[in-house]
Design a protein around this motif. Structure first.
Motif, PDB file in Angstrom:
ATOM      1  N   GLU A   1      12.635 -15.267  -5.760  1.00 41.91           N
ATOM      2  CA  GLU A   1      11.771 -16.345  -6.439  1.00 41.91           C
ATOM      3  C   GLU A   1      10.387 -16.146  -6.813  1.00 41.91           C
ATOM      4  O   GLU A   1       9.839 -15.967  -8.108  1.00 41.91           O
ATOM      5  N   VAL A   2       9.720 -15.756  -5.627  1.00 40.94           N
ATOM      6  CA  VAL A   2       8.356 -15.542  -5.730  1.00 40.94           C
ATOM      7  C   VAL A   2       7.972 -14.094  -6.702  1.00 40.94           C
ATOM      8  O   VAL A   2       7.051 -14.155  -7.549  1.00 40.94           O
ATOM      9  N   ALA A   3       8.755 -13.232  -6.477  1.00 40.19           N
ATOM     10  CA  ALA A   3       8.696 -11.891  -7.311  1.00 40.19           C
ATOM     11  C   ALA A   3       8.637 -12.236  -8.561  1.00 40.19           C
ATOM     12  O   ALA A   3       8.030 -11.895  -9.601  1.00 40.19           O
ATOM     13  N   ALA A   4       9.673 -12.859  -9.121  1.00 38.45           N
ATOM     14  CA  ALA A   4       9.919 -13.263 -10.573  1.00 38.45           C
ATOM     15  C   ALA A   4       8.844 -14.186 -10.989  1.00 38.45           C
ATOM     16  O   ALA A   4       8.515 -13.946 -12.129  1.00 38.45           O
ATOM     17  N   HIS A   5       8.540 -15.066 -10.429  1.00 39.74           N
ATOM     18  CA  HIS A   5       7.268 -15.969 -10.815  1.00 39.74           C
ATOM     19  C   HIS A   5       5.955 -15.103 -10.955  1.00 39.74           C
ATOM     20  O   HIS A   5       5.172 -15.472 -11.960  1.00 39.74           O
ATOM     21  N   LEU A   6       5.782 -14.174 -10.301  1.00 43.85           N
ATOM     22  CA  LEU A   6       4.581 -13.386 -10.184  1.00 43.85           C
ATOM     23  C   LEU A   6       4.537 -12.262 -11.050  1.00 43.85           C
ATOM     24  O   LEU A   6       3.500 -11.380 -11.115  1.00 43.85           O
ATOM     25  N   GLY A   7       5.831 -11.864 -11.560  1.00 45.51           N
ATOM     26  CA  GLY A   7       6.061 -10.715 -12.289  1.00 45.51           C
ATOM     27  C   GLY A   7       5.987  -9.605 -11.408  1.00 45.51           C
ATOM     28  O   GLY A   7       5.436  -8.298 -11.977  1.00 45.51           O
ATOM     29  N   PHE A   8       6.572  -9.339 -10.155  1.00 43.31           N
ATOM     30  CA  PHE A   8       6.632  -8.221  -9.289  1.00 43.31           C
ATOM     31  C   PHE A   8       8.131  -7.657  -9.708  1.00 43.31           C
ATOM     32  O   PHE A   8       9.069  -8.119  -9.495  1.00 43.31           O
ATOM     33  N   GLY A   9       7.862  -6.300 -10.049  1.00 43.45           N
ATOM     34  CA  GLY A   9       9.027  -5.720  -9.976  1.00 43.45           C
ATOM     35  C   GLY A   9       9.845  -4.798  -9.037  1.00 43.45           C
ATOM     36  O   GLY A   9      10.798  -4.627  -8.697  1.00 43.45           O
ATOM     37  N   ALA A  10       8.681  -4.612  -8.110  1.00 47.40           N
ATOM     38  CA  ALA A  10       8.883  -3.705  -6.991  1.00 47.40           C
ATOM     39  C   ALA A  10       7.731  -3.740  -6.006  1.00 47.40           C
ATOM     40  O   ALA A  10       6.794  -4.169  -6.425  1.00 47.40           O
ATOM     41  N   SER A  11       7.910  -3.489  -4.780  1.00 47.09           N
ATOM     42  CA  SER A  11       6.753  -3.382  -3.846  1.00 47.09           C
ATOM     43  C   SER A  11       7.037  -2.201  -2.826  1.00 47.09           C
ATOM     44  O   SER A  11       8.139  -1.683  -2.729  1.00 47.09           O
ATOM     45  N   TYR A  12       5.843  -1.830  -2.074  1.00 46.08           N
ATOM     46  CA  TYR A  12       5.722  -0.763  -1.271  1.00 46.08           C
ATOM     47  C   TYR A  12       4.634  -1.328  -0.154  1.00 46.08           C
ATOM     48  O   TYR A  12       3.492  -1.545  -0.571  1.00 46.08           O
ATOM     49  N   SER A  13       5.150  -1.329   1.043  1.00 44.63           N
ATOM     50  CA  SER A  13       4.357  -1.875   2.066  1.00 44.63           C
ATOM     51  C   SER A  13       4.342  -0.911   3.365  1.00 44.63           C
ATOM     52  O   SER A  13       5.158   0.026   3.483  1.00 44.63           O
ATOM     53  N   LEU A  14       3.233  -0.970   4.016  1.00 43.19           N
ATOM     54  CA  LEU A  14       2.829  -0.008   5.222  1.00 43.19           C
ATOM     55  C   LEU A  14       2.305  -1.111   6.155  1.00 43.19           C
ATOM     56  O   LEU A  14       1.298  -1.963   5.991  1.00 43.19           O
ATOM     57  N   GLN A  15       2.971  -0.777   7.441  1.00 42.09           N
ATOM     58  CA  GLN A  15       2.064  -1.456   8.591  1.00 42.09           C
ATOM     59  C   GLN A  15       0.950  -0.829   8.832  1.00 42.09           C
ATOM     60  O   GLN A  15       0.668   0.546   8.929  1.00 42.09           O
ATOM     61  N   LEU A  16      -0.168  -1.489   9.354  1.00 46.69           N
ATOM     62  CA  LEU A  16      -1.453  -0.905   9.845  1.00 46.69           C
ATOM     63  C   LEU A  16      -1.487  -0.935  11.211  1.00 46.69           C
ATOM     64  O   LEU A  16      -1.801  -1.930  11.810  1.00 46.69           O
ATOM     65  N   ILE A  17      -1.228   0.387  11.770  1.00 49.02           N
ATOM     66  CA  ILE A  17      -1.058   0.423  13.313  1.00 49.02           C
ATOM     67  C   ILE A  17      -2.483   1.103  13.668  1.00 49.02           C
ATOM     68  O   ILE A  17      -2.615   2.551  13.477  1.00 49.02           O
ATOM     69  N   ALA A  18      -3.039   0.436  14.743  1.00 51.18           N
ATOM     70  CA  ALA A  18      -4.185   1.078  15.294  1.00 51.18           C
ATOM     71  C   ALA A  18      -3.886   2.300  16.320  1.00 51.18           C
ATOM     72  O   ALA A  18      -3.469   1.486  17.406  1.00 51.18           O
ATOM     73  N   GLY A  19      -4.137   3.334  16.213  1.00 50.93           N
ATOM     74  CA  GLY A  19      -3.698   4.260  17.438  1.00 50.93           C
ATOM     75  C   GLY A  19      -2.281   4.906  17.244  1.00 50.93           C
ATOM     76  O   GLY A  19      -1.306   4.059  17.084  1.00 50.93           O
ATOM     77  N   ALA A  20      -2.480   6.220  16.978  1.00 50.69           N
ATOM     78  CA  ALA A  20      -1.113   6.860  16.887  1.00 50.69           C
ATOM     79  C   ALA A  20      -0.267   6.747  18.372  1.00 50.69           C
ATOM     80  O   ALA A  20       1.057   6.433  18.164  1.00 50.69           O
TER      81      ALA A  20
END
Length: 461
Positions: free
Chosen positions: A156-175
């Protein structure tokens, strides 16, 4: 591919060269070694281009010195690498000690609030309902509107804001430690997903960015601790005294300084006013400031009617307990009903009286800062104010921040007070704000500086 920025360089995986036909071999010989060399050169050129881009983006990131600036730069760089024009980064350290922050790219405040209504699993960033991020901290939604398994609110939020796709990454400190700091997500306008090369570059960049963010998180925590300590060591509020109105402004740098102020009700309706500062900066200076201010309050209660005695006792304490430090101080014993104040200063700037009929510096005896001489003593100076006049006490940081010599900085302060509008003469809070804006224009009062600024105004009604 829809939603991908066409300016992103082409894939680094160069297709294998096409074998020459028999006719070509007959007419021109076998060109296979030449074609293979060209393919290697193309691949090397693409790698160099990628490395150059990463170098430029990480150089820009390392120039940021605040968390919000670093988060904004991370989003812009990630959008360039992934071909996305909108994004969101959420800072939420796993240890729960903060600081927490959300920064958007191409998103308004209302958009950020709408995105926050999407259910997010612990440690995830707009992932599928109930699904934890992949081991690499990477989540791809190539088609938000038609992908199965998504939370209905997510779609619902994607349709409201006009998002067709997303790509996300976690930000991890230290390997090795794998301590999550938060997550970043970039949005495409149409169904799409970044190619392998783009994902690889974004992962490399975020690894470097997370290390930079971790340093800024620790720095922010340290600065917050110092600021909290400093605020607790200064008056929570100014007292209300009949016949006098008070206002104060305190500006300090991120490292914390040793300037202080105080307004202490004394017996028989009197009021003790003090400003001062210790040498140095950082937690040790803040702690020393707290000890001196507490001692001055005790001496003021016992013998506040004699400012010279108060500063003499403070000097002796400083010399015996902290011989490596020096301090400046100005203490005044005010009698609001009589509109009188008795002042004593130790290496401090002269106070300024501001009124409708006069703006002038008060004559105080020249003396060394506390801790500079084997025995400090200087005569006091008495001042009688007229109704409606304001006494302005300040620390030398107000003058140093101008970047000008002391005589010119004092002249600038005098001119600022001399041009104060009528409302400023009637209200000490308006006056101190006018002084700060005029003496330290263009945000100099809020700038990152090792110099503290204290401005304490006492208006005699």
């Amino acid at each position: 591919m829809a939603g991908i920025d066409p300016l992103i360089p082409t894939s680094a995986h160069t297709p294998a060269p096409v074998a020459p036909t028999p006719e070509q071999q007959t007419r021109h010989g076998d060109f296979r070694p030449v074609d293979q060399l060209a393919a290697v050169q193309d691949r090397l050129a693409c790698w160099i281009s990628d490395l150059t881009m990463l170098h430029e983006l990480t150089e820009r990131l390392t120039q940021t010195n605040t968390l919000d600036d670093a988060l904004s730069e991370l989003l812009r760089a990630g959008g360039t690498l992934l071909g996305a024009r909108r994004g969101l980064v959420v800072l939420d350290p796993a240890d729960g000690l903060g600081p927490d922050s959300s920064v958007g790219l191409g998103l308004g405040r209302a958009d950020l609030g709408t995105i926050e209504t999407v259910p997010v699993p612990p440690g995830g960033a707009l992932t599928e309902a109930g699904e934890a991020p992949e081991p690499a901290g990477e989540v791809i939604h190539a088609d938000l509107l038609h992908e199965s398994g998504l939370d209905p609110r997510h779609r619902e939020v994607a349709a409201h804001l006009g998002f067709g796709a997303s790509y996300s990454l976690q930000l991890i400190a230290g390997a090795d430690a794998g301590e999550p700091l938060g997550s970043a997500v970039w949005f495409y306008d149409e169904p799409a997903q970044p190619v392998e090369r783009q994902r690889h570059l974004a992962s490399l960049y975020c690894r470097h960015a997370t290390a930079h963010l971790a340093r800024l998180v620790e720095l922010t925590r340290a600065r917050t601790t110092v600021a909290t300590l400093r605020d607790e060591l200064l008056p929570a509020r100014l007292p209300r005294v009949p016949g006098m109105r008070l206002a104060v402004r305190h500006r300090t740098g991120p490292r914390g300084g040793g300037d202080w102020y105080d307004a202490l009700p004394l017996p028989e309706g009197a009021l003790g006013l003090a400003v001062g500062g210790v040498t140095g900066s950082g937690p040790s200076a803040v702690a020393a400031m707290g000890r001196l201010r507490a001692s001055l309050r005790a001496y003021a209660v016992m013998e506040g009617e004699d400012p010279v005695a108060v500063l003499s006792d403070l000097e002796l304490l400083l010399r015996l307990t902290e011989p490596a430090r020096s301090a400046t101080a100005l203490f005044g014993y005010a009698e609001p009903e009589l509109r009188k104040i008795l002042l004593a200063g130790a290496g401090h700037c002269p106070p300024l009286v501001v009124g409708a009929r006069r703006v002038e510096f008060l004559e105080t005896s020249l003396s060394a800062p506390l801790g500079m001489l084997s025995c400090w003593e200087a005569p006091s100076a008495e001042f009688e104010a007229r109704a409606g006049e304001t006494l302005l006490l300040y620390t030398d940081g107000l003058l140093h921040r101008t970047g000008e010599p002391m005589d010119r900085a004092l002249a600038r302060l005098h001119a600022a007070a001399n041009t104060a509008p009528r409302p400023a003469l009637d209200d000490p809070a308006v006056l101190v704000d006018h002084i700060l804006r005029t003496v330290l224009p263009d945000g100099l009062d809020e700038a990152d500086s090792p110099e503290d600024v204290v401005l304490l105004a006492a208006r005699f009604d």
